[in-house]
Each structure stands twice: as structure tokens, then as C-alpha cells.
Enzyme design. Structure first.
Site, PDB file in Angstrom:
ATOM      1  N   TYR A  34       0.833  -1.213   0.000  1.00 18.15           N
ATOM      2  CA  TYR A  34       0.000   0.000   0.000  1.00 18.15           C
ATOM      3  C   TYR A  34       0.865   1.260   0.000  1.00 18.15           C
ATOM      4  CZ  TYR A  34      -3.753   3.231   1.353  1.00 18.15           C
ATOM      5  OH  TYR A  34      -4.650   4.274   1.388  1.00 18.15           O
TER       6      TYR A  34
ATOM      7  N   LYS B  68       1.134   4.139  -3.047  1.00 19.58           N
ATOM      8  CA  LYS B  68       0.740   5.545  -2.916  1.00 19.58           C
ATOM      9  C   LYS B  68       1.934   6.471  -3.174  1.00 19.58           C
ATOM     10  CE  LYS B  68      -3.677   4.945  -1.961  1.00 19.58           C
ATOM     11  NZ  LYS B  68      -4.755   5.388  -2.870  1.00 19.58           N
TER      12      LYS B  68
HETATM   13  N1  LIG Z   1      -9.736   5.171   4.762  1.00 25.11           N
HETATM   14  C1  LIG Z   1      -8.548   5.737   4.985  1.00 25.11           C
HETATM   15  O1  LIG Z   1      -8.079   5.829   6.149  1.00 25.11           O
HETATM   16  C2  LIG Z   1      -7.741   6.282   3.854  1.00 25.11           C
HETATM   17  C3  LIG Z   1      -6.617   7.072   4.175  1.00 25.11           C
HETATM   18  C4  LIG Z   1      -5.850   7.595   3.138  1.00 25.11           C
HETATM   19  C5  LIG Z   1      -6.207   7.330   1.832  1.00 25.11           C
HETATM   20  N2  LIG Z   1      -7.303   6.549   1.545  1.00 25.11           N
HETATM   21  C6  LIG Z   1      -7.628   6.309   0.140  1.00 25.11           C
HETATM   22  O2  LIG Z   1      -8.948   6.758  -0.104  1.00 25.11           O
HETATM   23  C7  LIG Z   1      -9.491   6.046  -1.236  1.00 25.11           C
HETATM   24  C8  LIG Z   1     -10.873   5.538  -0.876  1.00 25.11           C
HETATM   25  O3  LIG Z   1     -10.720   4.598   0.189  1.00 25.11           O
HETATM   26  P1  LIG Z   1     -11.867   4.259   1.247  1.00 25.11           P
HETATM   27  O4  LIG Z   1     -11.223   4.331   2.579  1.00 25.11           O
HETATM   28  O5  LIG Z   1     -13.103   5.004   0.977  1.00 25.11           O
HETATM   29  O6  LIG Z   1     -12.028   2.709   0.914  1.00 25.11           O
HETATM   30  P2  LIG Z   1     -13.299   1.778   0.650  1.00 25.11           P
HETATM   31  O7  LIG Z   1     -14.437   2.163   1.513  1.00 25.11           O
HETATM   32  O8  LIG Z   1     -12.751   0.394   0.710  1.00 25.11           O
HETATM   33  O9  LIG Z   1     -13.716   2.146  -0.859  1.00 25.11           O
HETATM   34  C9  LIG Z   1     -12.879   1.823  -1.929  1.00 25.11           C
HETATM   35  C10 LIG Z   1     -13.625   2.081  -3.208  1.00 25.11           C
HETATM   36  O10 LIG Z   1     -12.730   1.760  -4.293  1.00 25.11           O
HETATM   37  C11 LIG Z   1     -13.424   0.891  -5.165  1.00 25.11           C
HETATM   38  N3  LIG Z   1     -12.540   0.047  -5.957  1.00 25.11           N
HETATM   39  C12 LIG Z   1     -11.635  -0.860  -5.533  1.00 25.11           C
HETATM   40  N4  LIG Z   1     -11.057  -1.466  -6.586  1.00 25.11           N
HETATM   41  C13 LIG Z   1     -11.614  -0.926  -7.697  1.00 25.11           C
HETATM   42  C14 LIG Z   1     -11.453  -1.131  -9.081  1.00 25.11           C
HETATM   43  N5  LIG Z   1     -10.605  -2.054  -9.573  1.00 25.11           N
HETATM   44  N6  LIG Z   1     -12.174  -0.370  -9.944  1.00 25.11           N
HETATM   45  C15 LIG Z   1     -13.042   0.557  -9.476  1.00 25.11           C
HETATM   46  N7  LIG Z   1     -13.275   0.776  -8.177  1.00 25.11           N
HETATM   47  C16 LIG Z   1     -12.561   0.038  -7.299  1.00 25.11           C
HETATM   48  C17 LIG Z   1     -14.342   0.071  -4.269  1.00 25.11           C
HETATM   49  O11 LIG Z   1     -15.337  -0.564  -5.042  1.00 25.11           O
HETATM   50  P3  LIG Z   1     -16.092  -1.928  -4.544  1.00 25.11           P
HETATM   51  O12 LIG Z   1     -17.168  -1.503  -3.605  1.00 25.11           O
HETATM   52  O13 LIG Z   1     -16.592  -2.533  -5.806  1.00 25.11           O
HETATM   53  O14 LIG Z   1     -15.045  -2.775  -3.867  1.00 25.11           O
HETATM   54  C18 LIG Z   1     -14.859   1.182  -3.368  1.00 25.11           C
HETATM   55  O15 LIG Z   1     -15.881   1.900  -3.997  1.00 25.11           O
HETATM   56  C19 LIG Z   1      -8.486   4.935  -1.553  1.00 25.11           C
HETATM   57  O16 LIG Z   1      -7.676   5.333  -2.648  1.00 25.11           O
HETATM   58  C20 LIG Z   1      -7.651   4.849  -0.284  1.00 25.11           C
HETATM   59  O17 LIG Z   1      -6.350   4.352  -0.530  1.00 25.11           O
HETATM   60  C21 LIG Z   1      -8.069   6.038   2.528  1.00 25.11           C
END
Ligand SMILES: NC(=O)c1ccc[n+]([C@@H]2O[C@H](COP(=O)([O-])OP(=O)(O)OC[C@H]3O[C@@H](n4cnc5c(N)ncnc54)[C@H](OP(=O)(O)O)[C@@H]3O)[C@@H](O)[C@H]2O)c1
Length: 237
Positions: free
Chosen positions: A162, A166
Site C-alpha cells: 500500500y 501511494k
Molecule cells: N480510509 C482511509 O483511512 C484512507 C486514508 C488515506 C487514503 N485513503 C484512500 O482513499 C481512497 C478511498 O478509500 P476508502 O477508505 O473510501 O475505501 P473503501 O471504503 O474500501 O472504498 C474503496 C472504493 O474503491 C473501489 N474500488 C476498488 N477497486 C476498484 C477497481 N478495480 N475499480 C473501481 N473501483 C474500485 C471500491 O469498489 P467496490 O465496492 O466494488 O469494492 C470502493 O468503492 C483509496 O484510494 C484509499 O487508498 C483512505
């Protein structure tokens, strides 16, 4: 009318960002790789949210999505590369190249696929904006000195796949910003947010996490480009 695409917008930070941008008056293509999940999420946000099937790991899916936006809107004002996965957890030495490949395919190559397919539509917009949703865990500076950045990174996780994915997304941000001076391209760190990605262990809500994504998506023509921002300002690369 501002036309916006958010990938991975059917849940988590992407869905909250979609909700906020719809409320701000954007027409939002709510990207989802699963048609039903995308449709159900869009229905919760009203008519200005249009479900768009897009799997960022598939060239064909990304191309079909770009073709549809071209046909319906003719341009794209805002692209939020939000789709991302955590992948298997493991420190350096614990994971195989194949473990990393799966994570890179979504978090790194997915952004490249989407950027390249949508560049012509972004170039057709008056003041185009790209927001790459990165992470503080991808910062070289923070990984080099986690103890020195506890104010910015409350929880440090040395996740090989991860974090390195990033870091690559951050470099893509800089290079696309440099190559596309007419487009403001920035990376953001939402901060450690309670979503499915981390089993809802995050310390802040999606409303708080989406703040910086929304702010950078709404940057004006004089806004920054080639930057990396968190909720409290610029972050170390
Ligand atoms: N949560 C945190 O603490 C955090 C911190 C820093 C950065 N981020 C970043 O924020 C972003 C959103 O994360 P989140 O926390 O909201 O995670 P999440 O709730 O797991 O949501 C991830 C989203 O990405 C989609 N996805 C995964 N693989 C995909 C693909 N091949 N094609 C299209 N869509 C895909 C998922 O779709 P499905 O529902 O179909 O699986 C879901 O809609 C990510 O890039 C993550 O790295 C998160």
C-alpha cells in the site's frame, strides 16, 4: 454545469465526496465497478449523480466509461482518482511481487488508465482539475521519519504494498502536473478515516476525511498544481 467523475464512489470516501459535490452543484459520474452497487449508491444522491460502470483495472472498462462521458457531456471538469485497495498487509520481505502487482494494478496503473483515457475530455474543459486520492502512508518523508511526523500521521503502518503504491501515485501526480500545465493535478491525503478499507478502525469520519478531496476538487483556476495536501495543508512528499 460542472461535470465530475469519481472512481470507486459507491462507498466510503468516494461516496461522501460524491454527496458533497452533488450538493455543491456538480453533475457527478459516480464510478463503480459493480453496476448494481453503483446504481444503488447514485439513487441515494438524486438525479445529479449518474452511475458509471468503471473498473480501473480494465482498459476496456475505462475506455467504455470515457466513451460514455464523451458522448453525454463532451468534457470532464473534475476527475477524482479515488478507487483504491489496501491489499495484503505485510512489511518488506513478507510479500511477493504478485502481492504488490494486485495493489499496483488498482492504486497506480488504475490511475494511469483513467488519466490517459480522460485526458482529452479534461483538455476540453475550461479549468480542469484532477485529484489523486493518495495517503500520508505514501509519503517518503513520513516513512523515512514516522516519529517526526506523528502530528501528520497519527497511525504509522509500514505496509509494503500500500505505502509504495501511494508513493508511486504521488510521483504520477507530479509528472502529470508537469506534463499537463493546463490541468491542476494534485494528490491528497484524507487522513486515517473509518471505512471498509481499514475495517472502520480509522480515527475520523468520512465527512472529515472527504474534506480535503472536496476542497481540492473545487480548486479555482488559480489554485495549486503538482502539490500534496492534507486536511491541514501541504504534506511532505
Ligand atoms: N480510509 C482511509 O483511512 C484512507 C486514508 C488515506 C487514503 N485513503 C484512500 O482513499 C481512497 C478511498 O478509500 P476508502 O477508505 O473510501 O475505501 P473503501 O471504503 O474500501 O472504498 C474503496 C472504493 O474503491 C473501489 N474500488 C476498488 N477497486 C476498484 C477497481 N478495480 N475499480 C473501481 N473501483 C474500485 C471500491 O469498489 P467496490 O465496492 O466494488 O469494492 C470502493 O468503492 C483509496 O484510494 C484509499 O487508498 C483512505
Amino acid at each position: 454545469m460542472t461535470t465530475t467523475l469519481i472512481t470507486g464512489a459507491n462507498r466510503g470516501l468516494g461516496l461522501e465526496t460524491a454527496r458533497r459535490l452533488v450538493a455543491a452543484g456538480h453533475t457527478v459520474y459516480l464510478g463503480a465497478r459493480d453496476e448494481r452497487r453503483g446504481r444503488e449508491a447514485a439513487e441515494r444522491l438524486g438525479d445529479a449523480a449518474r452511475p458509471l460502470r468503471i473498473d480501473v483495472t480494465s482498459d476496456d472498462s475505462v475506455k467504455a466509461a470515457a466513451d460514455r462521458v464523451a458522448e453525454e457531456a463532451g468534457r470532464l471538469d473534475v476527475l477524482v482518482n479515488n478507487a483504491g485497495i489496501a491489499g495484503p498487509y505485510g512489511e518488506a520481505g513478507d510479500l511477493t511481487a504478485d502481492d504488490l502487482r494486485a495493489v499496483y494494478d488498482t492504486n497506480v496503473l488504475g490511475a494511469v488508465r483513467v488519466l490517459n483515457a480522460f485526458l482529452p475530455l479534461l483538455r476540453a474543459a475550461r479549468a480542469p482539475v484532477v485529484v489523486n486520492v493518495s495517503s500520508g502512508l505514501g509519503s517518503l518523508g513520513m516513512n523515512a521519519d514516522p516519529e517526526g511526523h506523528t502530528d501528520l500521521l497519527p497511525v504509522y503502518v509500514p505496509a509494503l504494498a500500500y505505502n509504495s503504491s501511494k508513493a508511486a501515485l504521488n510521483m504520477l501526480t507530479l509528472l502529470y502536473a508537469r506534463a499537463c500545465p493546463g490541468i491542476r493535478v494534485n494528490a491528497v491525503d484524507p487522513g486515517y478515516t473509518a471505512t471498509d478499507l481499514n475495517g472502520h478502525s480509522g480515527l475520523q469520519s468520512v465527512e472529515e476525511g472527504a474534506e480535503v478531496i472536496v476542497r481540492m476538487a473545487m480548486t479555482g483556476p488559480d489554485g495549486p498544481t503538482g502539490g500534496f495536501f492534507g486536511n491541514h495543508g501541504p504534506l511532505p512528499w
